[in-house]
Design a protein around this motif. Structure first.
Motif, PDB file in Angstrom:
ATOM      1  N   UNK A   4       0.851  -1.197   0.000  1.00  0.00           N
ATOM      2  CA  UNK A   4       0.000   0.000   0.000  1.00  0.00           C
ATOM      3  C   UNK A   4       0.886   1.246   0.000  1.00  0.00           C
ATOM      4  N   UNK A   5       0.253   2.373  -0.224  1.00  0.00           N
ATOM      5  CA  UNK A   5       0.997   3.638  -0.276  1.00  0.00           C
ATOM      6  C   UNK A   5       1.674   3.937   1.045  1.00  0.00           C
ATOM      7  N   UNK A   6       1.027   3.553   2.174  1.00  0.00           N
ATOM      8  CA  UNK A   6       1.602   3.887   3.470  1.00  0.00           C
ATOM      9  C   UNK A   6       2.853   3.057   3.766  1.00  0.00           C
ATOM     10  N   UNK A   7       3.026   1.909   3.125  1.00  0.00           N
ATOM     11  CA  UNK A   7       4.283   1.169   3.260  1.00  0.00           C
ATOM     12  C   UNK A   7       5.453   2.007   2.726  1.00  0.00           C
ATOM     13  N   UNK A   8       5.233   2.603   1.564  1.00  0.00           N
ATOM     14  CA  UNK A   8       6.283   3.409   0.953  1.00  0.00           C
ATOM     15  C   UNK A   8       6.513   4.705   1.720  1.00  0.00           C
ATOM     16  N   UNK A  11       8.532   3.729   4.742  1.00  0.00           N
ATOM     17  CA  UNK A  11       9.894   3.440   4.305  1.00  0.00           C
ATOM     18  C   UNK A  11      10.656   4.726   3.976  1.00  0.00           C
ATOM     19  N   UNK A  12      10.000   5.658   3.319  1.00  0.00           N
ATOM     20  CA  UNK A  12      10.633   6.939   2.988  1.00  0.00           C
ATOM     21  C   UNK A  12      10.988   7.740   4.229  1.00  0.00           C
ATOM     22  N   UNK A  13      10.069   7.772   5.195  1.00  0.00           N
ATOM     23  CA  UNK A  13      10.360   8.492   6.442  1.00  0.00           C
ATOM     24  C   UNK A  13      11.477   7.813   7.231  1.00  0.00           C
ATOM     25  N   UNK A  25      24.480  12.272   2.104  1.00  0.00           N
ATOM     26  CA  UNK A  25      23.111  12.653   1.772  1.00  0.00           C
ATOM     27  C   UNK A  25      22.458  11.617   0.870  1.00  0.00           C
ATOM     28  N   UNK A  26      22.833  10.357   1.003  1.00  0.00           N
ATOM     29  CA  UNK A  26      22.279   9.342   0.116  1.00  0.00           C
ATOM     30  C   UNK A  26      20.891   8.891   0.568  1.00  0.00           C
ATOM     31  N   UNK A  27      20.718   8.614   1.865  1.00  0.00           N
ATOM     32  CA  UNK A  27      19.434   8.114   2.362  1.00  0.00           C
ATOM     33  C   UNK A  27      18.315   9.135   2.186  1.00  0.00           C
ATOM     34  N   UNK A  28      18.673  10.406   2.185  1.00  0.00           N
ATOM     35  CA  UNK A  28      17.673  11.448   1.970  1.00  0.00           C
ATOM     36  C   UNK A  28      17.000  11.274   0.621  1.00  0.00           C
ATOM     37  N   UNK A  29      17.792  11.047  -0.408  1.00  0.00           N
ATOM     38  CA  UNK A  29      17.249  10.943  -1.754  1.00  0.00           C
ATOM     39  C   UNK A  29      16.520   9.625  -1.966  1.00  0.00           C
ATOM     40  N   UNK A  30      16.975   8.566  -1.315  1.00  0.00           N
ATOM     41  CA  UNK A  30      16.242   7.298  -1.377  1.00  0.00           C
ATOM     42  C   UNK A  30      14.894   7.459  -0.679  1.00  0.00           C
ATOM     43  N   UNK A  31      14.883   8.188   0.432  1.00  0.00           N
ATOM     44  CA  UNK A  31      13.629   8.465   1.139  1.00  0.00           C
ATOM     45  C   UNK A  31      12.677   9.296   0.307  1.00  0.00           C
ATOM     46  N   UNK A  33      12.597   9.327  -2.951  1.00  0.00           N
ATOM     47  CA  UNK A  33      12.100   8.426  -3.993  1.00  0.00           C
ATOM     48  C   UNK A  33      10.992   7.530  -3.453  1.00  0.00           C
ATOM     49  N   UNK A  34      11.130   7.042  -2.220  1.00  0.00           N
ATOM     50  CA  UNK A  34      10.094   6.206  -1.620  1.00  0.00           C
ATOM     51  C   UNK A  34       8.821   7.014  -1.378  1.00  0.00           C
ATOM     52  N   UNK A  35       8.967   8.263  -0.959  1.00  0.00           N
ATOM     53  CA  UNK A  35       7.784   9.110  -0.783  1.00  0.00           C
ATOM     54  C   UNK A  35       7.090   9.383  -2.117  1.00  0.00           C
TER      55      UNK A  35
END
Length: 150
Positions: A4-8, A11-13, A25-31, A33-35
């Motif tokens: 579901x959307x809330x999984x992503x 994960x982004x948060x 600053x890598x995890x920021x951009x992965x987060x 992308x997940x959002x």
């Protein structure tokens, strides 16, 4: 299994929270992308899991590349930090002195010579060791003490 959307969103948060603990600053951009994928799955709720994973595989590197370009163009990010480099912080600065350097040097040497004369007159050996931080000056004082006690 459907993500579901809330999984992503969670994960982004979580990725953004991990950014606070890890340098860079890598995890920021992965987060981010997940959002973005969370918003996409909110709009298209029946997207298959393999499609979501492929989309995340495209969005994460894309967000990291765009984020790196954005961070590089920020003002002040190109200058190297001079934190804990006192000598380099003062390079190029113009400073007005209260007392001339020569006068301070003479006052310092005069006080050392006064201590040497006191030691010489008292008959004690100078307490100056080889590990002294002013070893060149201290060895000079030792010679003066030897000359005055002869």
């Amino acid at each position: 299994m459907i993500l579901a959307y809330w999984h992503w969103v969670i994960f982004g948060l979580a990725m953004m929270a991990a950014e606070l603990m890890v340098p860079g600053a890598f995890f920021l951009w992965v987060g981010i992308a997940a959002l973005m994928l969370g918003v996409t799955t909110f709009i298209f709720p029946f997207m298959a899991v393999p499609g979501q994973l492929v989309l995340f595989g495209v969005l994460a590197p894309l967000a990291a590349i765009i984020g790196r370009k954005v961070m590089r163009n920020l003002p002040g990010s190109a200058e190297p930090s001079l934190l804990n480099r006192r000598g380099q912080q003062l390079a190029g600065e113009t400073i007005t002195l209260d007392v001339p350097i020569i006068k301070k040097l003479f006052v310092f040497l005069f006080s050392l010579l006064q201590e040497a004369k006191i030691f010489a007159l008292s008959g004690r050996k100078p307490w100056i060791r080889q590990g002294c931080k002013h070893y060149g000056v201290c060895s000079f004082i030792k010679r003066i003490c030897k000359q005055t006690t002869r």
